[in-house]
Design a protein around this motif. Structure first.
Motif, mmCIF file in Angstrom:
data_model
loop_
_atom_site.group_PDB
_atom_site.id
_atom_site.type_symbol
_atom_site.label_atom_id
_atom_site.label_comp_id
_atom_site.label_asym_id
_atom_site.label_seq_id
_atom_site.Cartn_x
_atom_site.Cartn_y
_atom_site.Cartn_z
ATOM 1 N N UNK A 425 0.838 -1.195 0.000
ATOM 2 C CA UNK A 425 0.000 0.000 0.000
ATOM 3 C C UNK A 425 0.876 1.251 0.000
ATOM 4 N N UNK A 426 0.268 2.351 -0.399
ATOM 5 C CA UNK A 426 0.958 3.633 -0.338
ATOM 6 C C UNK A 426 0.988 4.054 1.133
ATOM 7 N N UNK A 427 2.179 4.261 1.699
ATOM 8 C CA UNK A 427 2.250 4.483 3.150
ATOM 9 C C UNK A 427 1.587 5.795 3.578
ATOM 10 N N UNK A 428 0.977 5.755 4.750
ATOM 11 C CA UNK A 428 0.387 6.972 5.310
ATOM 12 C C UNK A 428 1.438 8.061 5.510
ATOM 13 N N UNK A 429 2.683 7.616 5.733
ATOM 14 C CA UNK A 429 3.755 8.579 6.001
ATOM 15 C C UNK A 429 4.072 9.463 4.802
ATOM 16 N N UNK A 430 3.511 9.149 3.645
ATOM 17 C CA UNK A 430 3.745 9.995 2.485
ATOM 18 C C UNK A 430 3.273 11.415 2.777
ATOM 19 N N UNK A 431 2.306 11.541 3.679
ATOM 20 C CA UNK A 431 1.779 12.855 4.032
ATOM 21 C C UNK A 431 2.760 13.714 4.792
ATOM 22 N N UNK A 432 3.852 13.104 5.301
ATOM 23 C CA UNK A 432 4.855 13.903 6.019
ATOM 24 C C UNK A 432 5.854 14.563 5.065
ATOM 25 N N UNK A 433 5.828 14.145 3.808
ATOM 26 C CA UNK A 433 6.677 14.795 2.798
ATOM 27 C C UNK A 433 5.953 16.043 2.308
ATOM 28 N N UNK A 434 5.890 17.028 3.167
ATOM 29 C CA UNK A 434 4.980 18.155 2.978
ATOM 30 C C UNK A 434 5.391 19.083 1.843
ATOM 31 N N UNK A 435 6.588 18.920 1.279
ATOM 32 C CA UNK A 435 7.034 19.807 0.195
ATOM 33 C C UNK A 435 6.757 19.218 -1.183
#
Length: 944
Positions: A425-435
């Motif tokens: 799955x696409x990790x939820x942590x992708x949202x922390x790459x805010x730039x």
């Protein structure tokens, strides 16, 4: 003026006597006043130059030698001066520096300037000077040390007597159109430190003898047509700091002598045909900071010695045939900022040093790299990893899951992992790459849902997740990404309804959700009112105009209340709450009745209208057949005879009614009516448009006012309106006749037998742009721009027809317009579908953009292919994103078009078709851009 004239006479006839005079008529004042008389100064920058002054030392741009009080420097950079450089400057005999850069000066450059004995620095760059340099241009170059002719329009060969300038240290002829081979005497300029001949059309082999330039620091021969090998003698120029031989046709191996260039910090050999391996001695060039070997035919493995280049900042070896693994020795290159190893045949796994060196851009796409990304990414989480801006690992064979540590790359702006074997799955942590601005994960095997945390990536402009196995709904969180321009979720297994909030994404250019299992209505408003049908296809349960399926109106069935007491047994549903399927509500009955009345009324009115039109057509036909005084400009408005007005010439027709009613004379049909050819009494052919919008046309007074206004519009690229005919039920517009057929026929039906050349197409695009700009100046919007409304005259010039006809309707109602202009499908701007958005001339700009793409590609704006629909704008935009834009060019032009013009023109077309009207240029800006594209010396890089 009399005084200036007298100064001219003095200058031309008695220069010796002039020099002998004492101030106020000293040589410098005289020379500068004469120079000023030859140029235009639109902003008054030279207002301080007064012919009555005793000295010119206080004039703007003038610097004098304090000892001799003579002009030492003349610097007029960026003054917007135009005109030609005259002979007045010959009087400035003590001039050391002359700089006229960044102006609009034109004409040839005569040997006048090099005759100034004391001139050391000459800069006329960034003007519009043209022509070839005369053979004696450098015959007397005195003590000249620096000369720049860059960014002009000079042609011809570089004169051989350039070798006479023995003191020359800097020579810049870049960005012109010089051709031929390099003069052999160039290598005899032993004092030369900087040589820039880039961006010309110079060719042939680079002559031998370059080793004579012992003081050379910089050489730039890029973007020419040089062939042969890199000269062996270049290694003897031991002081070289920068070498640029890019974008030529050089071949062979790198000469071994280059290893002597230990001071060189920039080596650019991009886009040649160089072969062989990268030699081990490359590691000896320890000062290298930028190395570009891209787009050649180098092969073999990258040598371990490359790790010795510890000053390296940018390394680009993309688009070659390199094999093997990425060398671990590069761990020593502590200053690396960007690497591009893409489009080679590298194998092995992803090395950890890539993320440990603090590199900002990593491009490894199009190789054969394998393995997991988890270990290299997870083991590199320190301050260095936070510097990463671009990571492109696409088109490889990486497997496994995206590690959650990807969220720790807080500065990451571009992440492209497309076309790999990734899963999970696409990790939820992708949202922390805010730039993040671009996220591409397409063509993998991802499962699960689109994470809602994506909403944290507020800068995201491109979200590409197509061709995976994603499930679940499209989260409403996507609607929070207000900067989104391109979204592609196609070819997944997404379900559920589309969030209504998506309609608020004001910057959307593309939103592809085709080939999923989505259902329900499309969002209402904004981009989704004009979304391409191909972008929503193959979602069987979606509804809306784009999928040609009406959404069912869900109305509650009426509840019939029974006033009688209920005798229902306990636990049963009370009968007074049961929905009766057989009972209709009063409102439903009223609606059905009203619909029936409307249908009957429409049928009746249609029949009556047909009878009236038949009658009026016969009446008009009889009138046209009769001729006579009824056709005079001052004829009456009798309803039985009608009124004919010609704006010029004899209004009598030599043919009669058959010209309007005979199919053999019909030229074509459009949204506003049919067009027929007929002949005036003087033998001049005209085209007559018989309007078929009679029920919508304004009153006679308003109709005539609009027509007369259109009749005053004259432009070489507009079809002239010659006159009109009026009755309450029949209106005719009389135009000049254009014999060359429509652009549509030339592009799509082979009219005339020969396909249009690129030069023909460019002229058609430019001429059309000029016609629209003229219309917009007089506050006329075309509304109906398309290739069938652009006619080609006998000289090959475009003539735009049908402009302004929508002004004759009672109101600019977009529904009416869209119905009347339905033949312009694909050209219509998206704001036509949104009543809340004002219709402006930017609608014409959108149609023009579509037309540009049609002219370049030879394809119609919308094409139906089997069960799918191909939208031209979408196709070109996708090709541009994937680097395949040249594939879109019309096959009839293949191998015979200048890519440096065609591709910027296509990009201009895409800019004009922006979904947001304010993002489209106006037509005057379009003309300026087109003229820049045609003249690359003006700076076309901004479109690349």
């Amino acid at each position: 003026m009399m005084k200036i004239l007298s100064l001219f006479i003095l200058l031309l006839l008695v220069p010796v006597h002039v020099r002998s005079l004492n101030p106020p008529l000293n040589d410098d004042v005289l020379g500068l006043i004469v120079f000023k008389a030859d140029i235009q100064d639109p902003y008054g920058k030279l207002v301080s130059w007064n012919e009555d002054d005793d000295s010119c030392c206080n004039w703007v741009g003038v610097t004098c030698d304090p000892r001799s009080n003579r002009v030492f420097e003349l610097v007029l950079d960026g003054f917007s001066l135009s005109g030609k450089i005259g002979k007045g400057l010959l009087q400035l005999q003590f001039l050391h520096k002359l700089s006229l850069a960044k102006n609009n000066l034109t004409g040839n450059l005569t040997p006048v300037l090099t005759r100034l004995e004391n001139l050391r620095d000459l800069d006329v760059s960034e003007n519009s000077l043209s022509g070839s340099l005369p053979g004696d241009f450098f015959h007397q170059c005195g003590s000249l040390r620096s000369i720049s002719l860059a960014f002009n329009e000079f042609t011809g060969e570089i004169p051989d007597n350039l070798s006479s300038c023995s003191t020359l240290a800097s020579l810049n002829f870049s960005c012109n159109q010089f051709s031929g081979s390099l003069p052999s005497g160039l290598w005899s300029l032993e004092g030369l430190r900087s040589l820039d001949l880039s961006n010309n059309q110079l060719g042939g082999e680079i002559p031998k003898g370059i080793e004579g330039l012992n003081n050379l620091r910089e050489i730039n021969l890029g973007r020419n047509k040089f062939t042969g090998v890199v000269p062996d003698g270049i290694g003897s120029c031991s002081l070289l700091r920068s070498i640029d031989l890019s974008f030529n046709s050089l071949s062979g191996n790198l000469p071994n002598t280059m290893q002597k260039l230990t001071l060189c910090n920039n080596l650019n050999l991009r886009k040649n045909s160089l072969v062989g391996g990268v030699p081990d001695w490359l590691g000896e060039m320890r000062s290298l900071e930028t190395l570009d070997f891209s787009d050649n035919s180098f092969s073999g493995q990258v040598p371990i010695s490359i790790g010795n280049l510890q000053s390296m900042k940018v390394l680009n070896i993309s688009m070659n045939d390199f094999t093997g693994s990425l060398p671990d020795s590069m761990n020593n290159c502590k200053n690396l900022l960007a690497i591009d190893f893409s489009q080679n045949s590298f194998t092995g796994t992803l090395p950890g040093w890539i993320f440990q060196l603090g590199i900002q851009e990593v491009l490894l796409s199009g190789n054969r790299l394998t393995g997991s990304m988890d270990s290299p990414l997870s083991s590199s989480l320190d301050n260095s990893s936070k510097k990463l801006l671009v990571l492109d690992l696409s088109h490889n064979a990486f497997s496994g899951q995206i590690p959650s540590s990807v969220g720790d790359f807080s500065s990451l702006q571009v992440l492209d992992l497309s076309e790999n074997w990734l899963d999970g799955s696409i990790p939820l942590d992708i949202g922390r790459a805010i730039s993040l601005k671009q996220l591409r994960l397409d063509k993998n095997s991802f499962v699960g849902t689109i994470p809602t945390s994506i909403a944290n990536c507020s800068s995201l402009t491109s979200l590409i997740l197509s061709r995976n196995n994603l499930t679940g709904p499209i989260p409403a969180a996507v609607a929070q990404l207000t900067n989104l321009q391109t979204v592609d979720l196609s070819f997944n297994r997404l379900t559920g309804t589309l969030p209504k909030q998506l309609a608020n994404l004001a910057n959307l250019l593309s939103f592809n959700i085709s080939h999923n299992q989505l259902q329900g209505p499309l969002p209402a408003g904004g981009f989704f009112n004009t979304i391409s049908p191909s972008s929503v296809a193959f979602n069987p349960s979606l509804c809306g105009a784009a999928v040609n399926t009406s959404c069912p109106t869900v109305l509650p069935k009426p509840i019939v209340l029974n006033p009688e007491p209920s005798d229902s047994p306990p636990g049963s549903i009370p009968q007074n709450l049961v929905r009766k399927k057989s009972v209709l509500s009063i409102s439903a009955l009223i609606a059905i009745g009203a619909a029936a009345v409307i249908v009957i009324g429409v049928i009746a009115i249609t029949v009556l209208n047909l009878r009236v039109r038949s009658s009026t057509s016969r009446s008009a036909a009889a009138l046209v057949l009769s001729g006579g005084d009824d056709y005079s400009r001052s004829s009456t408005t009798d309803a039985n005879s009608g009124k004919l007005v010609m704006f010029s010439g004899d209004p009598h027709f030599s043919t009669g009614a058959h010209a309007l009613l005979n199919k053999d004379c019909e030229l074509g049909r459009g949204g506003f009516g049919a067009v027929y050819k007929t002949v005036l009494k003087d033998g001049r052919p005209v085209a007559i448009k018989k309007l078929t919008v009679s029920s919508l046309v304004k009153s006679q007074e308003e109709f005539e006012r609009e027509v007369k206004k259109l009749g005053t519009v004259r432009h070489p690229n507009l079809v002239s309106l010659e006159g009109y005919y009026w009755t309450p039920s029949l209106q005719l517009l009389i135009y000049e006749f254009i014999s060359g057929g429509s652009l549509y026929k030339h592009l799509h039906e082979g009219y005339g037998g020969n396909s249009l050349s690129w030069n023909d197409r460019f002229n058609i695009i430019l001429g059309t742009a000029k016609s629209l700009a003229h219309l917009h100046k007089v506050n006329i919007i075309h509304y109906n721009l398309k290739s069938s409304n652009i006619l080609i005259d006998s000289a090959g010039e475009p003539k735009v027809a049908d402009f302004g006809l929508a002004r004759m309707l009672p109101m600019l109602d977009r529904y009416v317009l869209s119905k009347k202009i339905n033949s312009a499908l694909g050209y219509m701007a998206p704001e036509f579908a949104c009543r809340a958005v004002k219709i402006t001339d930017k609608c014409d700009v959108y149609g023009f953009g579509v037309l540009v793409l049609e002219v370049v590609t030879g394809k119609v704006p919308i094409e139906y292919v089997e069960d799918d629909m191909v939208v031209l704008c979408d196709m070109v935009r996708e090709a541009l994103e994937e680097g395949r834009v040249e594939e879109c060019v019309d096959g009839r032009l293949q191998g015979n078009f200048p890519a440096d013009e065609v591709i910027p023109v296509m990009k201009l077309g895409l800019i004009c078709t922006s979904q947001v009207p304010s993002n489209r240029p106006d037509m005057e800006e379009v003309i300026n851009i087109l003229e820049l594209i045609r003249c690359p010396s003006e700076g076309q890089d901004e479109f690349m």
